[in-house]
Design an enzyme around this catalytic site. Structure first.
Site, PDB file in Angstrom:
ATOM      1  N   ASP A  24      13.651  45.871  67.201  1.00  0.00           N
ATOM      2  CA  ASP A  24      13.285  46.970  68.104  1.00  0.00           C
ATOM      3  C   ASP A  24      13.926  48.249  67.569  1.00  0.00           C
ATOM      4  OD1 ASP A  24      12.747  47.203  71.590  1.00  0.00           O
ATOM      5  OD2 ASP A  24      13.344  48.876  70.314  1.00  0.00           O
ATOM      6  N   ASP A 118       7.102  50.017  68.254  1.00  0.00           N
ATOM      7  CA  ASP A 118       8.449  49.951  67.670  1.00  0.00           C
ATOM      8  C   ASP A 118       9.118  48.588  67.821  1.00  0.00           C
ATOM      9  OD1 ASP A 118       9.442  49.860  70.348  1.00  0.00           O
ATOM     10  OD2 ASP A 118      11.222  50.967  69.699  1.00  0.00           O
ATOM     11  N   GLU A 119       8.332  47.553  68.128  1.00  0.00           N
ATOM     12  CA  GLU A 119       8.959  46.286  68.479  1.00  0.00           C
ATOM     13  C   GLU A 119       8.101  45.113  68.040  1.00  0.00           C
ATOM     14  OE1 GLU A 119       9.323  46.139  72.709  1.00  0.00           O
ATOM     15  OE2 GLU A 119      10.206  44.142  72.715  1.00  0.00           O
TER      16      GLU A 119
END
Ligand code: DCP
Ligand code: MG
Length: 405
Positions: A24, A118-119
């Site tokens: 993350d 983003d993960e």
């Protein structure tokens, strides 16, 4: 990794031996802004809607020190941190950086399940021979992300998704945490029960009344006592509390559909219990849509009865939505239609999800289309609370709503 036997209970398959990594990115949108404008580095930076009803998408850790966080109304953020630099989101640029990050993931394994820009979860079980230990892979991924993109990531490494996701969070920002299979219990036991997915506003106080605040306390409680607080999902929570989670890393799944389902410990028959579960799932699905800046057009409900007959029912709306109540109302109608002809049929599994997913025009503000503004405001507040106090901490009051109607 040492060849060792697992500390936890053996599960049905060999999931305990998998090597799962959760990555993350730290303060993602704000970090990209700081990357592109070095003058911003080290300053409080707040990214989000700048209009009258704008909300914070994210804040740099310098701004978080002043209490600013995602989903906070921008007006409040300005009060808390007037000296911050305020920036409107540039989604195309974040997508570009996201693609660079995911390109790094793909060098280590094809099994990459993106959860948002983003993960992602990575299953690197098949990459160990090539790259060394899971820890070595985690270190390399982090270093390569830094080198290739100039951004920092937090990395969690464990034997399943549940543990890996917790691990990436414990040392944020710039974290690198491996959960030793021998130490799973030591890792989990001190954590609050709200870290277990699905422990929310209704269940946490019931557990507290039994003196259960931590995962360790929950794990050690007699299941018959626990059942009084957790009902039908008791087994699910006990498995999580032992660090067991068999979910696979499913590449490419999330943007086509998002869904939740649960198999009950005992079949459920009560209309209101089933609707409460459906509401919980609608909440989770809608929140995930909002977090990713997405909306959906089609709602799907899945029902498996005590005879193992499984049906799915779906309904498509004229406009897209990511509002909890809109999605719930659709799911509820589908379920009640089914129930009208299956009056007292016990339900073994219940699930709801969405397909027909599209980007919402505004990025992260719910409801481009004709949504009820009051419901949007509630969604925003709940998102904000849940983001601060852990997922599923707070949900819509199904019971209250029922009484009012
Ligand atoms: N985002 C958003 N609105 C939200 C939550 C998130 O627009 N309610 C966007 C901005 C974030 C990005 O998604 O930068 C990633 O979300 P994260 O929850 O991972 O938050 P950050 O990456 O910003 O911070 P961190 O992961 O370090 O806590
Ligand atoms: Mg992040």
């Amino acid at each position: 990794m040492k060849p060792n036997t697992m500390a936890g209970k053996p599960s049905m398959n060999q999931s305990d031996r998998r090597a799962i990594i959760h990555v993350d990115m730290d303060a993602f949108y704000a970090a990209v802004e700081c990357l592109d404008d070095p003058a911003l580095r080290g300053k409080p930076v707040i990214v989000g809607g700048l209009g009258r009803r704008g909300v914070v998408a994210t804040a740099s850790y310098e701004a978080r020190a002043h209490g600013v966080h995602s989903a906070l109304p921008m007006s409040r953020a300005r009060q808390l941190c007037p000296q911050a630099v305020f920036i409107r989101p540039r989604l195309p640029r974040y997508r570009e950086k996201s693609a660079e990050v995911f390109a790094v993931f793909n060098e280590f394994t094809p099994l990459v399940e993106g959860l948002s820009l983003d993960e992602a979860f990575l299953d690197v079980s098949g990459s160990l021979k090539l790259f060394g230990s899971q820890q070595e892979i985690g270190r390399q991924i982090k270093a390569r992300i830094k080198r290739e993109t100039g951004l920092t990531a937090s990395v969690g490494m464990a034997s399943n998704k549940f543990l890996a996701k917790l691990a990436s969070d414990v040392q944020k920002p710039d974290g690198l945490v491996w959960v030793d299979p021998e130490q799973v219990q030591a890792f989990l036991d001190p954590m609050p029960v709200t870290r277990l997915w699905g422990i929310g506003k209704k269940t946490a106080p019931r557990l507290k009344a039994l003196g259960i605040l931590t995962i360790g306390q929950l794990r050690r409680t007699d299941p018959s006592v626990l059942r009084t607080a957790l009902g039908n999902r008791c087994g699910h929570f006990l498995r999580l509390s032992r660090g067991e989670d068999d979910r696979d890393v499913t590449p490419g799944r999330p943007d086509k559909s998002i869904s939740h389902e649960v198999t009950f410990d005992q079949n459920l028959q009560e209309r209101d219990d089933l609707l409460a579960e459906l509401q919980r799932q609608a909440e989770a699905v809608a929140r995930r849509l909002r977090k990713k800046g997405l909306m959906a057009r089609t709602v799907v409900v899945k029902i498996r009865d005590s005879d193992f007959h499984t049906v799915t029912r779906s309904s498509t709306m004229r406009a897209c939505s990511n509002s909890t109540q809109t999605l719930y109302r659709m799911a509820r109608a589908l379920f009640l239609n089914w129930r009208a002809v299956h009056r007292s049929t016990p339900v073994r599994l219940l699930g709801m999800g969405v397909t027909g997913i599209e980007q919402s025009g505004s990025g992260h503000r719910a409801g481009d289309l004709a949504e009820n503004p009051a419901e949007q405001a509630i969604d925003r507040v709940l998102d904000s609370i849940n983001r601060r106090y852990g997922d599923a901490g707070v949900v819509h009051g199904q019971t209250l709503r029922r009484k009012k109607n």
